[in-house]
Write a protein that holds these residues in place. Structure first.
Motif, PDB file in Angstrom:
ATOM      1  N   VAL A  88      22.415  -4.592  -7.559  1.00 40.15           N
ATOM      2  CA  VAL A  88      21.728  -4.255  -8.807  1.00 40.15           C
ATOM      3  C   VAL A  88      22.386  -3.035  -9.432  1.00 40.15           C
ATOM      4  O   VAL A  88      23.045  -2.229  -8.762  1.00 40.15           O
ATOM      5  CB  VAL A  88      20.225  -3.989  -8.575  1.00 40.15           C
ATOM      6  N   ASP A  89      22.220  -2.905 -10.734  1.00 47.52           N
ATOM      7  CA  ASP A  89      22.737  -1.740 -11.454  1.00 47.52           C
ATOM      8  C   ASP A  89      21.683  -0.653 -11.615  1.00 47.52           C
ATOM      9  O   ASP A  89      22.023   0.514 -11.851  1.00 47.52           O
ATOM     10  CB  ASP A  89      23.235  -2.165 -12.840  1.00 47.52           C
ATOM     11  N   ALA A  90      20.414  -1.046 -11.529  1.00 45.24           N
ATOM     12  CA  ALA A  90      19.325  -0.081 -11.684  1.00 45.24           C
ATOM     13  C   ALA A  90      18.062  -0.631 -11.054  1.00 45.24           C
ATOM     14  O   ALA A  90      17.898  -1.850 -10.894  1.00 45.24           O
ATOM     15  CB  ALA A  90      19.088   0.247 -13.158  1.00 45.24           C
ATOM     16  N   VAL A  91      17.154   0.280 -10.716  1.00 46.39           N
ATOM     17  CA  VAL A  91      15.826  -0.060 -10.219  1.00 46.39           C
ATOM     18  C   VAL A  91      14.818   0.720 -11.053  1.00 46.39           C
ATOM     19  O   VAL A  91      14.920   1.944 -11.166  1.00 46.39           O
ATOM     20  CB  VAL A  91      15.652   0.294  -8.729  1.00 46.39           C
ATOM     21  N   TYR A  92      13.860   0.008 -11.647  1.00 43.73           N
ATOM     22  CA  TYR A  92      12.798   0.665 -12.411  1.00 43.73           C
ATOM     23  C   TYR A  92      11.539   0.687 -11.549  1.00 43.73           C
ATOM     24  O   TYR A  92      11.129  -0.345 -10.995  1.00 43.73           O
ATOM     25  CB  TYR A  92      12.518  -0.088 -13.714  1.00 43.73           C
ATOM     26  N   CYS A  93      10.889   1.852 -11.447  1.00 45.51           N
ATOM     27  CA  CYS A  93       9.693   1.954 -10.618  1.00 45.51           C
ATOM     28  C   CYS A  93       8.751   3.023 -11.147  1.00 45.51           C
ATOM     29  O   CYS A  93       9.139   3.889 -11.941  1.00 45.51           O
ATOM     30  CB  CYS A  93      10.057   2.247  -9.164  1.00 45.51           C
ATOM     31  N   THR A  94       7.503   2.966 -10.691  1.00 46.25           N
ATOM     32  CA  THR A  94       6.456   3.931 -11.055  1.00 46.25           C
ATOM     33  C   THR A  94       5.911   4.536  -9.769  1.00 46.25           C
ATOM     34  O   THR A  94       4.820   4.181  -9.319  1.00 46.25           O
ATOM     35  CB  THR A  94       5.339   3.255 -11.867  1.00 46.25           C
ATOM     36  N   PRO A  95       6.649   5.451  -9.154  1.00 47.31           N
ATOM     37  CA  PRO A  95       6.301   5.909  -7.803  1.00 47.31           C
ATOM     38  C   PRO A  95       5.080   6.808  -7.705  1.00 47.31           C
ATOM     39  O   PRO A  95       4.429   6.858  -6.656  1.00 47.31           O
ATOM     40  CB  PRO A  95       7.568   6.654  -7.351  1.00 47.31           C
ATOM     41  N   ALA A  96       4.742   7.559  -8.756  1.00 47.40           N
ATOM     42  CA  ALA A  96       3.627   8.505  -8.665  1.00 47.40           C
ATOM     43  C   ALA A  96       2.285   7.800  -8.549  1.00 47.40           C
ATOM     44  O   ALA A  96       1.406   8.219  -7.783  1.00 47.40           O
ATOM     45  CB  ALA A  96       3.627   9.436  -9.877  1.00 47.40           C
ATOM     46  N   LEU A 122       4.262   5.802  -3.857  1.00 49.02           N
ATOM     47  CA  LEU A 122       5.438   5.546  -3.035  1.00 49.02           C
ATOM     48  C   LEU A 122       5.508   6.575  -1.915  1.00 49.02           C
ATOM     49  O   LEU A 122       5.490   7.784  -2.163  1.00 49.02           O
ATOM     50  CB  LEU A 122       6.701   5.602  -3.897  1.00 49.02           C
ATOM     51  N   SER A 123       5.580   6.095  -0.681  1.00 54.90           N
ATOM     52  CA  SER A 123       5.562   6.989   0.473  1.00 54.90           C
ATOM     53  C   SER A 123       6.810   7.859   0.510  1.00 54.90           C
ATOM     54  O   SER A 123       7.846   7.532  -0.078  1.00 54.90           O
ATOM     55  CB  SER A 123       5.451   6.179   1.762  1.00 54.90           C
ATOM     56  N   ALA A 124       6.710   8.970   1.243  1.00 50.39           N
ATOM     57  CA  ALA A 124       7.837   9.888   1.359  1.00 50.39           C
ATOM     58  C   ALA A 124       9.048   9.204   1.985  1.00 50.39           C
ATOM     59  O   ALA A 124      10.186   9.390   1.528  1.00 50.39           O
ATOM     60  CB  ALA A 124       7.437  11.113   2.187  1.00 50.39           C
ATOM     61  N   ALA A 125       8.809   8.393   3.011  1.00 55.07           N
ATOM     62  CA  ALA A 125       9.926   7.725   3.679  1.00 55.07           C
ATOM     63  C   ALA A 125      10.630   6.762   2.729  1.00 55.07           C
ATOM     64  O   ALA A 125      11.870   6.668   2.727  1.00 55.07           O
ATOM     65  CB  ALA A 125       9.417   6.974   4.910  1.00 55.07           C
ATOM     66  N   ALA A 183       0.804  -1.216   0.000  1.00 56.89           N
ATOM     67  CA  ALA A 183       0.000   0.000   0.000  1.00 56.89           C
ATOM     68  C   ALA A 183       0.842   1.273   0.000  1.00 56.89           C
ATOM     69  O   ALA A 183       0.336   2.352  -0.328  1.00 56.89           O
ATOM     70  CB  ALA A 183      -0.939   0.003   1.204  1.00 56.89           C
ATOM     71  N   ALA A 184       2.122   1.167   0.356  1.00 56.27           N
ATOM     72  CA  ALA A 184       3.020   2.321   0.363  1.00 56.27           C
ATOM     73  C   ALA A 184       3.962   2.302  -0.832  1.00 56.27           C
ATOM     74  O   ALA A 184       4.943   3.043  -0.857  1.00 56.27           O
ATOM     75  CB  ALA A 184       3.809   2.375   1.665  1.00 56.27           C
ATOM     76  N   GLY A 185       3.681   1.461  -1.810  1.00 62.21           N
ATOM     77  CA  GLY A 185       4.497   1.414  -3.020  1.00 62.21           C
ATOM     78  C   GLY A 185       5.599   0.372  -2.958  1.00 62.21           C
ATOM     79  O   GLY A 185       5.515  -0.623  -2.226  1.00 62.21           O
ATOM     80  N   LEU A 186       6.635   0.596  -3.752  1.00 63.37           N
ATOM     81  CA  LEU A 186       7.767  -0.326  -3.839  1.00 63.37           C
ATOM     82  C   LEU A 186       8.368  -0.571  -2.456  1.00 63.37           C
ATOM     83  O   LEU A 186       8.634   0.371  -1.702  1.00 63.37           O
ATOM     84  CB  LEU A 186       8.830   0.287  -4.750  1.00 63.37           C
ATOM     85  N   GLY A 212      -5.911   1.634  -4.415  1.00 61.03           N
ATOM     86  CA  GLY A 212      -5.112   2.642  -5.097  1.00 61.03           C
ATOM     87  C   GLY A 212      -5.487   4.054  -4.677  1.00 61.03           C
ATOM     88  O   GLY A 212      -6.561   4.307  -4.133  1.00 61.03           O
ATOM     89  N   GLU A 213      -4.554   4.981  -4.933  1.00 66.80           N
ATOM     90  CA  GLU A 213      -4.764   6.369  -4.593  1.00 66.80           C
ATOM     91  C   GLU A 213      -5.829   7.005  -5.491  1.00 66.80           C
ATOM     92  O   GLU A 213      -6.111   6.521  -6.584  1.00 66.80           O
ATOM     93  CB  GLU A 213      -3.448   7.142  -4.756  1.00 66.80           C
TER      94      GLU A 213
END
Length: 453
Positions: free
Chosen positions: A229-237, A246-249, A217-220, A377-378
């Protein structure tokens, strides 16, 4: 038309009429038939009649039912055109004017609210520029300035135009970034997540880590990102597909880990501008401009017709992408950039965004009401998720809606491994408002029935 006074049963008449429509060219292989419910309403008969006719055609093999999509004409049947019962109808007949289905999948923009006068005006302004004599691997200066202003105003991201590259869209940008990573680079992705990005990463030679990173519920879940890892792909918005923010913390934690461990964060700003009741959080690129590559696109905001997006990245990443473009001749097209600039210059882009947010807020309220509030979802973006008990229930909902002409998208296909969640990803931007209102009761009935499977 069906003849209630005839000796032949109505389902037999309808099946014959549909065969004849195909034989006469009114319906062609690949055409989607209307749902049994929509057809029954059009013809003024019971849905039992239309369902029986479809079942007969399915049994004969002239049509096929595709899960999540609907019923389609498969091939042209041999028909005795001398029989009045099977004469092909004219183009103006009832069969030829049957309503088409409605696709409630996510990822389609709401072009219904696009101001066509502003659209035409922008294209005329774009056409005033002279033809290009050579390639442009960076993007029009005016476009990069427009992107900077857009990001600052609507996403709170301060950026230098030199840090901006024009792209052909988010998926294309993911592929470009992937090719700048070391061969076989290990990339962590969300689960469930955006499978097109995963495909782009793999096609570029990257290794997607075998244990995907879960989403709650707070995202990734940042702590679940594996080491090395060399990279992390994410959709935080607005996480695709579950819709979490994705939460602020966790945003801070992800940026700190990227700095500490030396990996790149690829921030796909999916639905980033499409917030209406959610206060914005700082973008990852604002928190860590030295370790984050930010991706945006006009495809969901306006239309894929423009074929344009943007990349904001650290200087080394921008230089690597530019070098790759110089070596391969890759370059984003300028036409879409010019249209985007014209829309932004006259204030039409900002006005469109305000209209779009109001429209989507209203649509989301209708969706939530129709589904009884059972969504996750938000309150942002252009889709919701209705969870179901298991995969069987998900498949049942998709199948029932398809029988009535509504295409639903199950969560299963958004997983790289065994599904960790089951349900329906219901998009509400693509259909017209009228289509959405017609399809929502069908989707709600399918979900309610599936929940009891």
């Amino acid at each position: 038309m069906l003849d209630r006074a005839a000796e032949r049963p109505l389902p037999v008449q309808l099946a014959g009429a549909l065969r004849a429509a195909t034989a006469g060219g009114v319906l062609r292989p690949g055409d989607r038939l209307p749902s049994t419910r929509a057809l029954a309403v059009t013809l003024g008969v019971s849905r039992t009649v239309t369902a029986a006719a479809y079942d007969q055609l399915l049994a004969e093999g002239w049509v096929s039912a595709r899960r999540g999509a609907g019923t389609f004409v498969e091939t042209v049947p041999p028909v005795d055109l001398g029989s009045t019962a099977t004469m092909p109808p004219s183009r103006g007949s009832t069969v030829a004017l049957l309503p088409s289905g409605v696709d409630l999948g996510a990822g389609t923009p709401c072009v219904e609210v696009l101001d066509r006068a502003a659209w035409r005006r922008a294209w005329r302004a774009a056409a005033d520029a002279p033809p290009d004599a050579g390639p442009d691997p960076v993007g029009l200066p005016a476009f990069r300035v427009a992107v900077v202003e857009h990001l600052l105003r609507h996403r709170g991201l301060p950026a230098d135009p030199d840090a901006v590259l024009a792209t052909s869209g988010s998926s294309a940008a993911v592929a470009e970034l992937a090719r700048t990573l070391p061969p076989g680079a290990r990339v962590a992705v969300e689960e469930p997540g955006y499978r097109r990005a995963v495909t782009a990463l793999r096609a570029a030679g990257c290794t997607v880590v075998p244990v995907p990173v879960p989403v709650d519920a707070a995202g990734l879940v940042v702590d679940a990102v594996p080491p090395g890892v060399d990279a992390v792909y994410c959709t935080p918005a607005h996480q695709f597909p579950l819709g979490a923010r994705l939460s602020a913390a966790r945003r801070v934690a992800l940026v700190e880990r990227a700095r500490r461990e030396g990996f790149l964060v690829v921030e796909d700003d999916y639905d980033g501008e499409l917030r209406y009741d959610v206060a914005p959080l700082p973008l990852l690129a604002a928190l860590g401009p030295d370790v984050v590559a930010h991706l945006g696109t006009a495809s969901k905001l306006l239309t894929p017709t423009l074929g344009v997006g943007w990349l904001v990245a650290p200087p080394a990443v921008v230089a690597a992408v530019r070098a790759q473009r110089d070596a391969t001749g890759t370059r984003p097209a300028r036409a879409g950039q010019r249209v985007f600039v014209a829309l932004a210059a006259h204030g039409d882009l900002a006005r469109h965004l305000r209209r779009l947010r109001r429209e989507l807020a209203g649509r989301r309220a209708e969706v939530v009401a129709a589904l009884g509030g059972a969504v996750t979802g938000e309150e942002a973006g252009a889709h919701v998720v209705a969870l179901l008990p298991d995969g069987d229930a998900e498949r049942a909902a998709v199948a029932q809606a398809a029988r009535h002409g509504v295409a639903l998208d199950g969560l299963a296909r958004h997983h790289g491994g065994p599904p960790v969640a089951s349900g329906i990803v219901l998009g509400y931007a693509g259909p017209t408002r009228a289509e959405l209102r017609r399809a929502l009761p069908i989707a709600a009935d399918a979900l309610a029935a599936a929940a009891t499977v």
